[in-house]
Design an enzyme around this catalytic site. Structure first.
Site, PDB file in Angstrom:
ATOM      1  N   PHE A 200       1.039  -1.578   0.393  1.00  0.00           N
ATOM      2  CA  PHE A 200       0.291  -0.333   0.055  1.00  0.00           C
ATOM      3  C   PHE A 200       1.060   1.575  -0.044  1.00  0.00           C
ATOM      4  O   PHE A 200       1.819   1.269   0.394  1.00  0.00           O
ATOM      5  CB  PHE A 200      -0.717  -0.080   1.044  1.00  0.00           C
ATOM      6  CG  PHE A 200      -0.040  -0.047   2.247  1.00  0.00           C
ATOM      7  CD1 PHE A 200       0.353   1.666   3.272  1.00  0.00           C
ATOM      8  CD2 PHE A 200      -0.093  -1.570   2.709  1.00  0.00           C
ATOM      9  CE1 PHE A 200       0.826   1.435   4.379  1.00  0.00           C
ATOM     10  CE2 PHE A 200       0.827  -0.879   4.409  1.00  0.00           C
ATOM     11  CZ  PHE A 200       0.680   0.087   4.756  1.00  0.00           C
ATOM     12  N   CYS A 201       0.286   2.240  -0.334  1.00  0.00           N
ATOM     13  CA  CYS A 201       1.250   3.821  -0.814  1.00  0.00           C
ATOM     14  C   CYS A 201      -0.109   4.804  -0.495  1.00  0.00           C
ATOM     15  O   CYS A 201      -1.255   4.708   0.012  1.00  0.00           O
ATOM     16  CB  CYS A 201       1.851   4.260  -2.067  1.00  0.00           C
ATOM     17  SG  CYS A 201       0.391   3.640  -3.202  1.00  0.00           S
ATOM     18  N   THR A 202       0.367   6.055  -0.550  1.00  0.00           N
ATOM     19  CA  THR A 202      -1.076   7.027  -0.664  1.00  0.00           C
ATOM     20  C   THR A 202      -2.451   7.126  -1.292  1.00  0.00           C
ATOM     21  O   THR A 202      -2.841   6.736  -0.327  1.00  0.00           O
ATOM     22  CB  THR A 202      -0.051   8.177  -0.282  1.00  0.00           C
ATOM     23  OG1 THR A 202       1.260   7.959  -0.097  1.00  0.00           O
ATOM     24  CG2 THR A 202      -0.994   9.420  -0.092  1.00  0.00           C
TER      25      THR A 202
END
EC number: 1.14.-.-
Length: 305
Positions: free
Chosen positions: A178-180
């Site tokens: 996951f990331c922003t």
């Protein structure tokens, strides 16, 4: 519908744009004419950026972007801000719209399996799942998902090397990344799949979409989500947080961080105090003095930031 005056749009789209240079000026003119500020990146692989303005202005910009031949619908996340979170508008031409620095990575050809926010909790609760935060160390420090691994990277360029050095932690596992907003995971999952891993997943829409859609009482997110604008971070429901930036090093600071003996507004924090010389801190102190004087005059409070 938010009552806050500024609409913030985080967007990206991977698509072949061989004539991307020609898109720069029309985008810049449209943003300038409509009071939009932020950053848009253009490259042969697509478009990426975060911008803010009135709801009507952002609607015009998104319509313009969507109409670009060959681009299609961008991945979009909307939030709102009480003040304009950017100081200026920049439309930049780049080699990559998110810089990993690995040749041949193409999310249009191979990418991980998208997981909707509503299904994310079940995936990462699986004991055979390893959860990897693809963001940088300073982002991880103020918030992440329960049980997520921190690769301790300073930039996204360091992520591929971390994967290579930690293959044994990933072998035989479901890999959930996951990331922003989702864009870093497009390349991260493509890279990992290219190394021969099959069970690779990523959170569709990123943390921002999760915080928007998953109720707080069901959430397994802890802390705040760092964003690259003057809001600094957002929480559940994409509400603005009380996290601030150290104006010396631009690390995010929680209220607890500001209690450190090394914190001095505009001059230093616990993270950067040892990285700076006394001369540096003296220079920052003078800059902070000028910022305060400018504030009293009603001028820009972010001198030198």
């Amino acid at each position: 519908m938010s009552n806050l005056p500024f609409t913030v749009a985080a967007l990206y789209c991977f698509a072949p744009l061989p004539q991307y240079e020609s898109l720069r000026e029309p985008l810049a003119q449209l943003c300038c004419a409509n009071g939009i500020k932020g950053t848009l990146l253009l490259a042969a692989e697509g478009i990426n950026g975060t911008v803010a303005g009135s709801a009507g202005a952002i609607e015009k910009l998104i319509a313009h972007i969507t109409a670009i031949p060959g681009l299609g619908e961008p991945e979009l996340k909307y939030s709102h801000a009480s003040e304009m979170p950017f100081h200026r508008m920049k439309v930049r031409l780049k080699r990559e719209i998110v810089t990993m620095g690995v040749e041949g990575i193409d999310p249009l050809k191979s990418v991980g399996t998208y997981i909707a926010p509503k299904d994310w909790n079940a995936l990462i609760a699986d004991e055979n799942t390893v959860v990897v935060d693809t963001r940088n160390d300073y982002e991880y420090a103020i918030g992440t998902f329960e049980g997520a691994i921190d690769p301790q990277t300073r930039t996204f360029r360091e992520f591929p090397e971390w994967v290579k050095q930690n293959r044994d932690r990933l072998e035989g596992k479901k890999i959930a990344m996951f990331c922003t907003g989702g864009i870093r995971c497009e390349k991260a999952t493509a890279f990992v799949k290219g190394l021969g891993f099959d069970d690779v997943y990523h959170l569709k829409g990123g943390i921002l979409k999760y915080l928007e859609e998953v109720p707080r009482e069901q959430s397994v997110w802890n802390g705040e989500c760092f964003v690259f604008d003057e809001r600094v971070a957002v929480g559940h429901g994409l509400a603005e947080s009380d996290v601030e930036l150290c104006r010396a090093c631009r690390r995010p600071l929680t209220p607890q961080d500001k209690l450190s003996q090394f914190f001095e507004e505009g001059v230093s924090c616990a993270g950067c105090y040892a990285e700076r010389t006394p001369e540096d801190r003296a220079r920052y102190a003078e800059r902070q003095k000028q910022v305060k004087l400018a504030e009293k005059r009603g001028a820009n409070k972010h001198i030198g930031s």
